[in-house]
Design a protein around this motif. Structure first.
Motif, PDB file in Angstrom:
ATOM      1  N   VAL A   1       0.861  -1.228   0.081  1.00  0.00           N
ATOM      2  CA  VAL A   1      -0.065  -0.187  -0.083  1.00  0.00           C
ATOM      3  C   VAL A   1       0.919   1.349  -0.112  1.00  0.00           C
ATOM      4  N   ARG A   2       0.563   2.165  -0.649  1.00  0.00           N
ATOM      5  CA  ARG A   2       1.069   3.332  -0.438  1.00  0.00           C
ATOM      6  C   ARG A   2       1.288   4.284   0.739  1.00  0.00           C
ATOM      7  N   ARG A   3       2.465   4.693   0.938  1.00  0.00           N
ATOM      8  CA  ARG A   3       2.588   5.286   2.436  1.00  0.00           C
ATOM      9  C   ARG A   3       2.208   6.865   2.369  1.00  0.00           C
ATOM     10  N   LEU A   4       1.487   7.408   3.094  1.00  0.00           N
ATOM     11  CA  LEU A   4       1.057   8.869   3.248  1.00  0.00           C
ATOM     12  C   LEU A   4       2.550   9.799   3.452  1.00  0.00           C
ATOM     13  N   SER A   5       2.574  10.913   2.655  1.00  0.00           N
ATOM     14  CA  SER A   5       3.622  11.907   2.955  1.00  0.00           C
ATOM     15  C   SER A   5       3.241  12.622   4.055  1.00  0.00           C
ATOM     16  N   GLU A   6       4.268  13.337   4.508  1.00  0.00           N
ATOM     17  CA  GLU A   6       4.190  14.131   5.965  1.00  0.00           C
ATOM     18  C   GLU A   6       3.070  15.230   5.879  1.00  0.00           C
ATOM     19  N   THR A   7       2.690  15.585   4.604  1.00  0.00           N
ATOM     20  CA  THR A   7       1.584  16.577   4.672  1.00  0.00           C
ATOM     21  C   THR A   7       0.073  16.080   4.770  1.00  0.00           C
ATOM     22  N   LYS A   8       0.087  14.975   5.360  1.00  0.00           N
ATOM     23  CA  LYS A   8      -1.202  14.219   5.613  1.00  0.00           C
ATOM     24  C   LYS A   8      -2.265  14.837   6.090  1.00  0.00           C
ATOM     25  N   ILE A   9      -3.643  14.642   6.000  1.00  0.00           N
ATOM     26  CA  ILE A   9      -4.662  15.332   6.667  1.00  0.00           C
ATOM     27  C   ILE A   9      -5.578  14.549   7.826  1.00  0.00           C
ATOM     28  N   LYS A  10      -5.320  15.017   8.875  1.00  0.00           N
ATOM     29  CA  LYS A  10      -5.770  14.193  10.080  1.00  0.00           C
ATOM     30  C   LYS A  10      -7.315  14.335   9.942  1.00  0.00           C
ATOM     31  N   TYR A  11      -7.987  13.316  10.605  1.00  0.00           N
ATOM     32  CA  TYR A  11      -9.665  13.418  10.624  1.00  0.00           C
ATOM     33  C   TYR A  11      -9.979  12.236  11.779  1.00  0.00           C
ATOM     34  N   PHE A  12     -11.261  12.438  12.020  1.00  0.00           N
ATOM     35  CA  PHE A  12     -11.788  11.337  12.893  1.00  0.00           C
ATOM     36  C   PHE A  12     -12.968  10.662  12.138  1.00  0.00           C
ATOM     37  N   LEU A  13     -13.296   9.344  12.433  1.00  0.00           N
ATOM     38  CA  LEU A  13     -14.242   8.504  11.582  1.00  0.00           C
ATOM     39  C   LEU A  13     -15.661   9.128  12.260  1.00  0.00           C
ATOM     40  N   SER A  14     -16.418   9.218  11.343  1.00  0.00           N
ATOM     41  CA  SER A  14     -17.734   9.506  11.783  1.00  0.00           C
ATOM     42  C   SER A  14     -18.642   8.375  12.101  1.00  0.00           C
ATOM     43  N   ASP A  15     -19.946   8.397  12.573  1.00  0.00           N
ATOM     44  CA  ASP A  15     -20.573   7.156  13.045  1.00  0.00           C
ATOM     45  C   ASP A  15     -20.699   6.592  11.736  1.00  0.00           C
ATOM     46  N   ASP A  16     -21.282   6.845  10.637  1.00  0.00           N
ATOM     47  CA  ASP A  16     -21.380   6.147   9.413  1.00  0.00           C
ATOM     48  C   ASP A  16     -20.217   5.868   8.645  1.00  0.00           C
ATOM     49  N   GLU A  17     -19.342   6.438   8.876  1.00  0.00           N
ATOM     50  CA  GLU A  17     -17.971   5.738   8.467  1.00  0.00           C
ATOM     51  C   GLU A  17     -17.354   4.634   9.103  1.00  0.00           C
ATOM     52  N   LEU A  18     -17.681   4.662  10.493  1.00  0.00           N
ATOM     53  CA  LEU A  18     -17.288   3.716  11.256  1.00  0.00           C
ATOM     54  C   LEU A  18     -18.352   2.333  10.888  1.00  0.00           C
ATOM     55  N   GLN A  19     -19.576   2.873  10.787  1.00  0.00           N
ATOM     56  CA  GLN A  19     -20.448   1.585  10.386  1.00  0.00           C
ATOM     57  C   GLN A  19     -20.240   0.854   9.070  1.00  0.00           C
ATOM     58  N   GLN A  20     -19.587   1.679   8.183  1.00  0.00           N
ATOM     59  CA  GLN A  20     -19.197   1.190   6.774  1.00  0.00           C
ATOM     60  C   GLN A  20     -17.930   0.237   6.979  1.00  0.00           C
ATOM     61  N   LEU A  21     -17.015   0.663   7.663  1.00  0.00           N
ATOM     62  CA  LEU A  21     -15.793  -0.001   8.023  1.00  0.00           C
ATOM     63  C   LEU A  21     -16.213  -1.348   8.624  1.00  0.00           C
TER      64      LEU A  21
END
Length: 586
Positions: free
Chosen positions: A458-478
């Protein structure tokens, strides 16, 4: 940099990194290998390179600095000429007033420090750093040249065009002498040399040269994905093809049949091998060149992405003197790199290691590597049969493709040899039915196979990556893709997150696409599943259980699946969930 071994011993024991008994074992191995004890500690996974360098920095009183993700201003970088920086592994990274901070690996290189003082007229402040930081900074010298490469190629294409438009210059593309003259034309040589250097600097794994009815398209595969690199006029295509054929020692006048060849270049002291494949197409011959860095030493299992139980199981499997270790996955999933890394770990003076490969991708010192030649009847099976008469301790078979090779590999594993090989299956559990399809007896499989690794890159993220937290819907899809409770438990077990953490507390990251050439990813890392052949797995194999049943039992035994490992790495901030699902969601 010299460090007193007794002082190092005391510091390592006091730090609690290893016990006194472990240190004595490592010291004995270092003496047997005839190498510094720190090299043995690192190769055995007792300490990391960073651990040692930080100890070294502390003992000699020089600060340690981590610069593997640091971007240095070009005016500061250029204070030390690239040849000096590359030769002495010393690079300027920060300038404040009259102080110049330089990163280096060997603090005893006083000549280089003195040269920099005289050249810059500044006060030089040395800082110890690691190999990955030096590589990152050296690469920045080259990246500043990327724009120049495009200009050079376009300029030489114009020279080529003016030559081809000359009425006195009539070229017969079927005449061998004309083709040789075309390949030796100075603009063509410059175009191809610049193209190869440009690709090597950008970390390209494959170069595709494709001819169309209007132009010649050059594409690069970077981190597993193809990108258009440049579009050249149609008339440049035959000349470039002829030049590459000359370099790879292929037949210039053969345009009806596929051809394969190989050549090497030396780029700033690094030897790079190009594996060339030429295939006739409607508009001309398509060329694909795979770039292979010849020096593979220095990789570690941790660096490849192994961790936790999988890492422990791999080191345990490598401690056996007989049996079989298999890696599985599609083409381009990093199987060969994993095998070469394990060989590098096992490569000690007291063992005879032999390989039979197609092709030999990397050359390793003290390992006897054999290239198969199917066209003259020298196959994996024949090669393996011959290797067994060469008194080997460890054997690597590039790939198990047929019944005969599988049978020979199993017999070798039964008769006191450690055998490493690869299979083309989608999962670790899928290797078992694949081998049974090859007429391998289940009772022989349980007697030989120690561990099966399945992997993807898998491709590795560069240092400019954007931080976020999973929403309820995203966690359900995961949760529809993986067992989120299992992955959360693994994260807590390996102390990545706090014992009381929930998915709401874990940050994830997305790529920050800065430009067309920077999509927010840089480099790749492996995601794995390591299926250790336990007693319960052996019972399932004996009764011909399905791959799904084997995988389910392996999960009960503590195996993390590839998809789960991918989400684990995403929770570590190394990659994105989208990238993991793109690669591993099969």
């Amino acid at each position: 940099m010299h460090i007193d071994q007794d002082q190092l011993y005391k510091f390592i024991i006091d730090s609690g990194l290893i016990s006194k008994d472990e240190y004595d074992i490592v010291k004995q191995k270092a003496e047997e290998r005839g190498e510094p004890i720190q090299n043995t500690l690192i190769s055995m996974g007792k300490i990391t390179e960073d651990d040692f360098l930080r100890m070294q920095a502390y003992l000699v009183g020089i600060p340690f600095i981590e610069l593997s993700k640091t971007k240095v201003p070009l005016d500061v970088l250029s204070l030390i000429p690239e040849p000096i920086a590359r030769k002495h592994n010393i690079i300027a990274y920060s300038k404040k007033d009259d102080n110049l901070e330089v990163a280096l690996i060997n603090g005893d290189d006083l000549n280089a420090i003195d040269f920099i003082k005289k050249k810059t007229g500044l006060k030089v402040l040395p800082r110890l750093t690691n190999t990955s930081s030096i590589k990152n900074l050296l690469l920045q010298y080259q990246k500043s040249l990327k724009a120049d490469f495009g200009d050079i190629i376009q300029k030489e294409v114009l020279n080529l065009k003016s030559t081809s438009n000359n009425k006195d210059s009539v070229v017969d593309s079927d005449n061998i002498d004309d083709l040789k003259r075309m390949a030796d034309d100075l603009p063509v040589i410059k175009i191809v040399d610049t193209l190869l250097n440009h690709a090597a600097i950008q970390g390209v794994s494959d170069i595709h040269i494709e001819h169309g009815d209007q132009n010649t398209i050059i594409r690069y595969r970077i981190d597993g994905l193809l990108h258009d690199a440049m579009i050249l006029p149609k008339n440049s295509g035959p000349s470039i093809t002829a030049r590459i054929k000359v370099l790879a020692n292929l037949k210039l006048d053969e345009k009806r049949l596929p051809q394969d060849g190989r050549f090497k270049i030396d780029l700033n002291g690094e030897k790079i091998s190009f594996r060339v494949s030429v295939l006739p197409t409607y508009y001309g011959e398509k060329i694909v060149m795979r770039l292979l860095r010849e020096n593979v030493s220095g990789f570690t299992l941790e660096g490849l992405g192994f961790h936790g139980q999988a890492l422990e199981d791999m080191h345990n499997a490598l401690s056996y003197s007989e049996g079989m270790i298999l890696t599985t996955g599609p083409t381009g999933s990093g199987k060969t790199t994993t095998l070469y890394t394990t060989l590098d770990i096992l490569n000690t003076p007291d063992v005879n290691i032999s390989t039979v490969e197609d092709p030999i991708e990397y050359q390793i010192k003290r390992i006897n590597q054999t290239q198969i030649r199917s066209d003259i009847g020298f196959t994996f099976a024949n090669g393996l049969r011959s290797l067994l008469r060469q008194d080997p301790d460890i054997i690597m078979v590039g790939e198990i493709r047929d019944n005969e090779t599988a049978s020979l590999a199993i017999n070798a594993a039964l008769t006191g040899h450690l055998v490493l090989s690869t299979l083309h299956t989608n999962s670790a559990a899928g290797a078992i039915p694949r081998l049974i399809d090859m007429k391998c007896e289940p009772f022989l499989l349980v007697s030989t196979i120690k561990i099966i690794i399945a992997q993807r890159l898998v491709r590795r993220l560069s240092e400019t990556k954007i931080k976020y937290f999973l929403s309820d819907d995203e966690l359900q899809q995961l949760g529809k893709k993986i067992n989120t409770d299992r992955v959360l438990n693994f994260l807590k077990l390996e102390k990545v997150v706090d014992d009381k953490a929930t998915w709401k507390d874990i940050p994830f990251f997305k790529p920050n696409q800065i430009s067309d050439s920077d999509d927010g990813y840089r480099g790749r890392i492996g995601i794995h599943e390591a299926l250790k052949v336990t007693l319960t797995i052996k019972e399932l194999i004996i009764r011909n259980a399905t791959a799904d049943e084997v995988e389910e039992q392996a999960k009960k035994d503590g195996m993390m699946t590839m998809l789960e490992d991918g989400i684990f790495q995403a929770a570590n901030g190394l990659t994105s969930i989208e990238e993991v699902l793109r690669v591993a969601n099969d």
